[in-house]
Design a protein around this motif. Structure first.
Motif, short mmCIF file in Angstrom:
data_model
loop_
_atom_site.label_atom_id
_atom_site.label_comp_id
_atom_site.label_asym_id
_atom_site.label_seq_id
_atom_site.Cartn_x
_atom_site.Cartn_y
_atom_site.Cartn_z
N ASP A 242 -1.09 22.40 -13.00
CA ASP A 242 -0.72 20.99 -12.89
C ASP A 242 -1.79 20.21 -12.14
N VAL A 243 -2.16 19.07 -12.71
CA VAL A 243 -3.09 18.18 -12.00
C VAL A 243 -2.28 17.05 -11.39
N LEU A 244 -2.56 16.79 -10.12
CA LEU A 244 -1.92 15.68 -9.45
C LEU A 244 -3.03 14.68 -9.15
N GLN A 245 -2.73 13.41 -9.35
CA GLN A 245 -3.75 12.40 -9.08
C GLN A 245 -3.49 11.79 -7.71
N GLY A 246 -4.56 11.49 -6.98
CA GLY A 246 -4.41 10.80 -5.70
C GLY A 246 -5.23 9.54 -5.73
N TRP A 247 -4.75 8.51 -5.05
CA TRP A 247 -5.54 7.28 -4.91
C TRP A 247 -5.85 7.07 -3.44
N GLY A 248 -7.08 6.70 -3.17
CA GLY A 248 -7.43 6.38 -1.80
C GLY A 248 -8.84 5.87 -1.72
N MET A 249 -9.24 5.45 -0.53
CA MET A 249 -10.60 5.01 -0.30
C MET A 249 -11.01 5.34 1.13
N THR A 250 -12.29 5.26 1.41
CA THR A 250 -12.79 5.57 2.74
C THR A 250 -12.00 4.77 3.79
N GLU A 251 -11.68 3.54 3.45
CA GLU A 251 -10.98 2.64 4.37
C GLU A 251 -9.54 3.07 4.62
N THR A 252 -9.03 4.03 3.83
CA THR A 252 -7.61 4.36 3.93
C THR A 252 -7.38 5.84 4.26
N SER A 253 -8.38 6.48 4.80
CA SER A 253 -8.31 7.82 5.43
C SER A 253 -8.35 9.10 4.59
N PRO A 254 -8.14 9.24 3.34
CA PRO A 254 -8.01 8.25 2.28
C PRO A 254 -6.61 8.18 1.64
N LEU A 255 -5.74 9.18 1.86
CA LEU A 255 -4.58 9.25 0.95
C LEU A 255 -3.60 8.11 1.13
N VAL A 256 -3.31 7.42 0.06
CA VAL A 256 -2.33 6.33 0.03
C VAL A 256 -1.23 6.66 -0.96
N ALA A 257 -1.60 7.22 -2.10
CA ALA A 257 -0.62 7.45 -3.16
C ALA A 257 -0.95 8.75 -3.87
N VAL A 258 0.09 9.45 -4.28
CA VAL A 258 -0.06 10.72 -4.99
C VAL A 258 0.90 10.69 -6.17
N SER A 259 0.42 11.15 -7.33
CA SER A 259 1.20 10.95 -8.56
C SER A 259 2.24 12.05 -8.78
N MET A 260 2.95 12.42 -7.74
CA MET A 260 4.02 13.41 -7.86
C MET A 260 5.14 12.81 -8.71
N PRO A 261 5.47 13.42 -9.87
CA PRO A 261 6.53 12.83 -10.70
C PRO A 261 7.85 12.81 -9.93
N PRO A 262 8.64 11.75 -10.10
CA PRO A 262 9.89 11.67 -9.35
C PRO A 262 10.91 12.71 -9.83
N ALA A 263 11.90 12.97 -8.98
CA ALA A 263 12.93 13.95 -9.32
C ALA A 263 13.61 13.57 -10.63
N GLY A 264 13.97 14.55 -11.41
CA GLY A 264 14.77 14.30 -12.60
C GLY A 264 13.95 14.04 -13.85
N VAL A 265 12.64 13.88 -13.69
CA VAL A 265 11.81 13.62 -14.88
C VAL A 265 11.58 14.95 -15.61
N SER A 266 11.73 14.94 -16.91
CA SER A 266 11.56 16.19 -17.66
C SER A 266 10.09 16.59 -17.66
N ARG A 267 9.86 17.87 -17.84
CA ARG A 267 8.51 18.41 -17.87
C ARG A 267 7.65 17.64 -18.88
N GLU A 268 8.28 17.32 -20.00
CA GLU A 268 7.58 16.64 -21.09
C GLU A 268 7.10 15.24 -20.67
N HIS A 269 7.92 14.56 -19.82
CA HIS A 269 7.56 13.19 -19.43
C HIS A 269 6.77 13.11 -18.13
#
Ligand code: AMP
Length: 537
Positions: A317-344
């Motif tokens: 599984d690949v997880l995407q992260g968004w961030g920048m030097t100014e934000t330490s960097p981690l701000v957001a991580v693309s962990m799918p929310p609970a209940g979402v099917s594997r396919e989606h």
């Protein structure tokens, strides 16, 4: 009423003590030309204490900047632990900068000491005369014929006793500083406090982000000079996560070998590195990535095909992260929310990520009006929070902040559940006939086509439409894919007027010092007439 709860400061020294005791037997692995070496957290922390003693003996005081010019390796980790814990400031220098930029940053940060890997001494030698403020140079590794006076790292660590008495500090004291990779103007310094690093590290252990724990072994491909290795070094001591340090062996083949030999559970790096790993794994019938529970890809948009290819071909599984030097960097991580099917799940993993607790986010239009979080309204992301910078070191840049919010320069949408979608950098956007075309959407789609290794899209001037997209493509080995074929491939995915008519096939796309597509360099090549451009009807 004020609370009578504890207000003990959040200090890096206490993370070090925690990992040293609680995870004493956990290990740090370092790749070397003759194989992998490893050392325990207990020993690494002890060596950090000795190093602090050595630095104090050299005259390093509170708030002094101690810089590193080093690859990812165990010694670098020791410096990460020692310098902030003793009250000095760790300044990680980017080993891929041009010498003049390096000299500018060293002088701007007022670095007192530089610790340098032996293989990087020639780079430092080129600017030695321009950095008179640096009092000591410490070299890590053997070096024949040193070009100037160098203190031996291993000798001074061995010569000092463990048990350094880490001082009491204010949690708001500076701990680490990094400079932005400087794609516009001079690089700017960002200073992280003990508190911001603590909170960012805690967030990285949370199950809604990357959940680093003592069950993990992390392949740290992101360089330790890029936003403090995305915080992973500190998180590892907090959470008991083992680390694999690849040094300068950053191509697909050596990384694949490291994964198969040392079996990490997570791996952190920019998408171009993972693209190269995919290529290397595709060429080997025995490729085995099954130890990985996830690859965290961040720092640039992650194409859908890459997420699919890792899952379908390797079960990762690949997880995407968004961030920048100014934000330490981690701000957001693309962990799918609970209940979402594997396919989606893929529909969430292709987004830049869901915003972590602690960070506040909004999107604004050109006039600063706050836009709806409806997944449709498009504007610039603005952020604030305990690990988001509110100013740059030593320079005024009021245009980059708005009422205490950091203006990211990234454009996109925010949905009602807090997922960010990035469509462009403000300066990379393409405005064609008054309407925006997303360069990110074009390039991530083209990269999904068979026969394409990499693709980057820039705006080029156009008499009729003002700007049109130019798609610069690196073909895969033995591929003969044509511009027409790629345009047909894009057709079902994007609006007709987005379809690029300008195409250029090159051997390599220039990369920034941290491995992202360097669109500024591409624009320059285009302006200088150095790109061979094919224009379709
Ligand atoms: P740097 O400070 O060098 O790490 O660069 C930060 C920039 O990288 C951000 O402002 C974005 O433009 C870009 N970036 C980081 N993560 C992502 C992502 N997941 N998708 C798209 N762009 C990203």
């Amino acid at each position: 009423m004020r609370s009578t709860m504890q207000d003990a400061p959040l200090l890096i020294r206490d993370m070090v003590r925690h990992g040293q005791w609680m995870y004493a037997d956990k290990r740090v692995f370092t790749a070397t030309p003759t194989g992998t070496v490893h050392e325990t957290f207990a020993r690494v922390a002890e060596r950090a204490e000795r190093l602090a003693g050595a630095l104090a003996a050299l005259g390093v005081q509170r708030d002094d900047r101690v810089a590193t010019l080093m690859w990812n390796n165990q010694s670098h980790m020791e410096v990460y632990l020692a310098v902030p814990s003793m009250g000095a400031v760790l300044h990680t220098l980017n080993v891929r900068l041009f010498p003049d930029q390096l000299a500018y940053i060293i002088n701007h940060a007022d670095d007192r000491v530089i610790i340098v890997d032996a293989s990087l001494v020639p780079l430092l030698a080129r600017i030695k005369d321009q950095i008179a403020g640096v009092r000591h140079f410490i070299v890590n590794g053997p070096l024949e014929d040193p070009p100037f006076a160098l203190i031996d790292y291993q000798e001074i660590v061995a010569a000092h006793e463990p048990g350094y008495d880490w001082p009491d500090l204010d949690e708001r004291d500076a701990a680490v500083m990094c400079y932005t990779s400087g794609t516009t103007g001079e690089p700017k310094g960002v200073v992280y406090s003990h508190r911001s690093i603590w909170l960012h590290s805690l967030a990285s252990t949370s199950a809604n982000s990357i959940a680093l724990s003592d069950r993990d072994r992390c392949l740290l491909v992101v360089p330790m000079f890029h936003v403090a290795a995305w915080g992973a070094v500190y998180t590892s001591f907090m959470a008991g996560t083992e680390l694999i340090m690849p040094q300068m062996f950053l191509q697909g083949e050596p990384l694949l070998n490291m994964i198969m030999e040392l079996r990490p559970t997570v791996a952190l790096g920019v998408p171009t590195i993972w693209n190269d790993l995919l290529r290397a794994a595709g060429g080997r019938s025995d490729a085995d990535l099954s130890s990985l529970r996830m690859i965290l890809a961040g720092g640039a948009a992650v194409p859908r095909f890459m997420i699919e290819a890792f899952r379908e071909r390797h079960g990762v599984d690949v997880l995407q992260g968004w961030g920048m030097t100014e934000t330490s960097p981690l701000v957001a991580v693309s962990m799918p929310p609970a209940g979402v099917s594997r396919e989606h799940e893929i529909d969430y993993r292709v987004k830049a990520g869901r915003v972590m607790a602690g960070v506040q986010i909004r999107i604004t239009d050109e006039n600063g009006a706050v836009l709806a979080r409806d997944g449709v309204a498009t504007g610039e992301f603005e952020l604030r929070g305990p690990w988001i910078t509110a100013r740059y070191y030593g320079v005024d840049a009021p245009e980059l902040f708005r009422d205490g919010w950091l203006r990211t320069g990234d454009i996109g949408t925010l949905d009602p559940h807090g997922f960010m979608v990035i469509t462009d950098r403000a300066k990379d956007m393409i405005k064609s006939g008054g309407e925006w075309i997303s360069s990110v959407a074009l390039e991530t789609t083209v990269m999904g086509q068979d026969g394409v290794f990499e693709a980057a899209v820039i705006a080029v001037p156009d008499d009729r439409w003002q700007e049109r997209p130019l798609c610069v493509v690196v073909r895969g080995s033995e591929s003969t894919v044509s511009a027409e074929e790629l345009r047909e491939f894009l057709r079902p995915s994007v609006a007709k007027w987005w379809l690029p008519e300008h195409w250029s096939f090159v051997d390599a796309i220039p990369k920034t010092s941290v491995g992202k597509f360097d669109k500024r360099a591409l624009r320059r090549l285009y302006a200088e007439g150095q790109l061979e451009v094919e224009t379709l009807e």
